[in-house]
Write a protein that holds these residues in place. Structure first.
Motif, short mmCIF file in Angstrom:
data_model
loop_
_atom_site.label_atom_id
_atom_site.label_comp_id
_atom_site.label_asym_id
_atom_site.label_seq_id
_atom_site.Cartn_x
_atom_site.Cartn_y
_atom_site.Cartn_z
N LYS A 8 -1.32 17.67 -54.42
CA LYS A 8 -0.18 18.15 -55.29
C LYS A 8 -0.45 16.92 -56.28
O LYS A 8 -0.52 15.85 -56.11
CB LYS A 8 0.96 18.18 -54.60
CG LYS A 8 1.95 18.82 -55.58
CD LYS A 8 3.37 19.05 -55.04
CE LYS A 8 4.38 19.53 -55.87
NZ LYS A 8 5.76 19.75 -55.02
N ILE A 9 -0.20 17.55 -57.78
CA ILE A 9 0.10 16.82 -58.60
C ILE A 9 1.13 17.04 -59.46
O ILE A 9 1.63 18.11 -59.40
CB ILE A 9 -1.22 16.55 -59.74
CG1 ILE A 9 -1.39 17.96 -60.49
CG2 ILE A 9 -2.50 16.23 -59.08
CD1 ILE A 9 -2.71 17.83 -61.52
N THR A 10 1.63 16.25 -60.48
CA THR A 10 2.77 16.68 -61.30
C THR A 10 2.69 16.04 -62.68
O THR A 10 1.75 15.14 -62.91
CB THR A 10 4.04 16.01 -60.74
OG1 THR A 10 3.96 14.65 -60.82
CG2 THR A 10 4.56 16.29 -59.57
N GLY A 11 3.24 16.78 -63.53
CA GLY A 11 3.17 16.19 -65.06
C GLY A 11 3.88 17.24 -66.05
O GLY A 11 4.11 18.15 -65.70
N ASN A 12 3.74 16.79 -67.37
CA ASN A 12 4.30 17.67 -68.31
C ASN A 12 3.58 18.85 -68.46
O ASN A 12 2.35 18.66 -68.97
CB ASN A 12 4.67 16.83 -69.67
CG ASN A 12 5.29 17.71 -70.47
OD1 ASN A 12 5.75 18.79 -70.32
ND2 ASN A 12 5.81 16.82 -71.76
N ILE A 13 4.19 20.13 -68.40
CA ILE A 13 3.36 21.29 -68.42
C ILE A 13 3.71 21.96 -69.86
O ILE A 13 2.81 22.70 -70.27
CB ILE A 13 3.64 22.42 -67.45
CG1 ILE A 13 5.32 22.81 -67.70
CG2 ILE A 13 3.60 21.86 -65.95
CD1 ILE A 13 5.62 24.08 -66.98
N HIS A 14 4.40 21.17 -70.78
CA HIS A 14 4.50 21.51 -72.07
C HIS A 14 4.52 20.30 -73.06
O HIS A 14 5.09 20.00 -73.86
CB HIS A 14 5.90 22.08 -72.29
CG HIS A 14 6.14 23.60 -71.61
ND1 HIS A 14 5.59 24.72 -72.10
CD2 HIS A 14 6.86 23.78 -70.63
CE1 HIS A 14 5.80 25.56 -70.99
NE2 HIS A 14 6.70 25.02 -70.25
N PRO A 15 3.38 19.66 -73.10
CA PRO A 15 3.17 18.44 -73.73
C PRO A 15 3.08 18.65 -75.08
O PRO A 15 2.61 19.85 -75.79
CB PRO A 15 1.85 17.56 -73.30
CG PRO A 15 0.98 19.19 -72.84
CD PRO A 15 1.95 20.02 -72.22
N LYS A 16 3.63 17.54 -76.00
CA LYS A 16 3.58 17.88 -77.38
C LYS A 16 1.99 17.22 -77.80
O LYS A 16 1.49 16.40 -77.31
CB LYS A 16 4.45 16.98 -78.08
CG LYS A 16 5.89 17.31 -77.88
CD LYS A 16 6.31 18.48 -78.75
CE LYS A 16 7.79 19.00 -78.29
NZ LYS A 16 8.68 17.96 -79.28
N ILE A 17 1.30 18.36 -78.90
CA ILE A 17 0.35 17.72 -79.30
C ILE A 17 0.10 16.58 -80.00
O ILE A 17 1.21 16.30 -80.75
CB ILE A 17 -0.19 18.97 -80.45
CG1 ILE A 17 0.56 19.22 -81.55
CG2 ILE A 17 -0.58 20.20 -79.46
CD1 ILE A 17 -0.18 20.13 -82.56
#
Length: 413
Positions: A8-17
């Protein structure tokens, strides 16, 4: 077969370009060995959804750090980020779907370390070699790291080349240091004398040690300039002693001699009268019609009296007008008769000595009388010749003479 690797991994799924986004491993398959549960071993790969709904690789892969920055047009596409040890599974939860978003505001600057500087603790610049127990300050200029913590380390530079090298000698490190609101992290420390042993671990013959500070954030390294510190345990090597140049041998002034030149001053009689005559002739025993040359053999004739069985030293010299005569031959012989004849080949080695002297690295000045023009003469020294003192008679019954000081030789003082 039980699965191993990233679960399992985690992180921002809506990152800013335009902004860097980091993803992390939060869970491993249960059968994954502890030795493999290391972020440094994880491969992070970025996939893009195509028109058929499949995620295909973008060929963007990173080892150890799941860090991605999405471009200006990426908000129009859907992406998938996955971390794995052995190969991608292209499904959740070991992968997550990412939808980049437009960044309406100005793009923020990347988090980074701008530079590292070493000064004295009062902030003054270091302009000379330091001494142990000097108090120093390492100042790190950071970008967008306010409130973050850095760890700095002190190293002694043993390897060639600029920048950090893992083969250099690690000395010590700081506690975690918080970056202030102006983007600076500061570490005050003292060059302890205990560091000398560590610095001398690999090179104990250095007059000075070279130290630098290493700052690291998120896998990026930044080093300070080197500073020199005098090594108090350095011992000045003794000066290299040069051997004294060998003294050039000289013929003795009073020994009998005979030359290839009949009119030469090197024809010298024996003042003691034992050696009657010394003559140098050709190998057939005839006087020279012309001066001998090297490569020929000459004959030495010694005429003496009562010398059979006695040893003598024979030296052959090449006469020089400048720089002193050169010794070509030196050996001990025994008289087999009162007329002794010795054949002497004039070798190439003798010619070399006669032309440049005994030391080719320091040729004698004026050595240009070469070839046919060299004068050769012989010197003969008798060995083990003794002379008796006059004989006196001693009467065993005569009383000893009284000495002038009144003391008797028979009395112990």
């Amino acid at each position: 077969m039980a699965k191993k690797g990233v679960y399992k991994i985690t992180g921002n799924i809506h990152p800013k370009i335009g902004e860097k986004t980091v993803y992390h491993v939060t869970e491993w398959y249960p059968d994954t060995p502890n030795s493999e549960r290391r972020d440094a071993l994880v491969t992070w790969e970025l996939f893009k959804k195509n028109d058929t709904g499949q995620f295909i690789t973008t060929h963007i892969k990173k080892k150890g750090i799941g860090e991605f920055t999405f471009g200006k047009q990426s908000y129009q596409s859907t992406f998938m980020v996955e971390g794995y040890l052995h190969g991608p599974e292209r499904k959740e939860p070991m992968a997550i779907i990412v939808h980049p978003q437009k960044n309406d505001g100005p793009t923020s600057k990347e988090r980074d370390i701008i530079g590292v500087k070493l000064t004295y603790q009062d902030g003054s610049n270091i302009t000379k070699a330091l001494s142990y127990m000097d108090r120093l300050r390492a100042t790190v200029k950071c970008q967008n790291l306010e409130g973050q913590h850095l760890t700095l380390s002190l190293w002694e530079d043993d390897e060639k080349g600029d920048g950090h090298n893992k083969k250099n000698q690690f000395i010590t490190k700081s506690p975690p240091i918080e970056v202030d609101t102006r983007g600076y992290a500061r570490w005050n420390f003292t060059l302890l004398s205990t560091y000398i042993t560590l610095a001398n671990k690999r090179e104990d013959d250095k007059k000075q040690h070279e130290y630098y500070i290493l700052a690291e954030y998120n896998g990026k390294l930044q080093t300070s300039d080197n500073v020199n510190v005098n090594n108090p345990e350095y011992k000045v090597p003794p000066p290299t002693s040069r051997p004294a140049p060998a003294k050039k041998p000289k013929p003795k002034p009073d020994t009998p001699k005979g030359s290839t030149h009949q009119g030469s001053s090197n024809n010298q009689p024996d003042k003691k009268g034992i050696i009657k005559k010394i003559t140098l002739v050709d190998k057939d025993g005839k006087p020279f019609k012309r001066r001998p040359t090297f490569g020929q053999t000459i004959k030495l004739i010694i005429e003496a009296q009562d010398v059979v069985g006695k040893k003598y030293n024979l030296k052959l010299w090449e006469h020089d007008s400048w720089g002193g005569d050169d010794l070509l031959y030196n050996n001990t012989h025994t008289f087999k008769a009162d007329r002794q004849e010795v054949l002497i080949p004039l070798t190439h080695e003798m010619q070399t000595i006669g032309e440049i002297g005994i030391d080719p690295k320091n040729p004698n000045y004026g050595e240009y009388w070469t070839g046919n023009w060299q004068e050769i003469y012989a010197e003969v020294t008798l060995l083990y010749i003794s002379t008796k003192s006059p004989i006196i008679n001693v009467d065993i019954e005569e009383k000893p003479k009284v000495l002038d000081n009144g003391r008797s030789p028979w009395k112990m003082e």
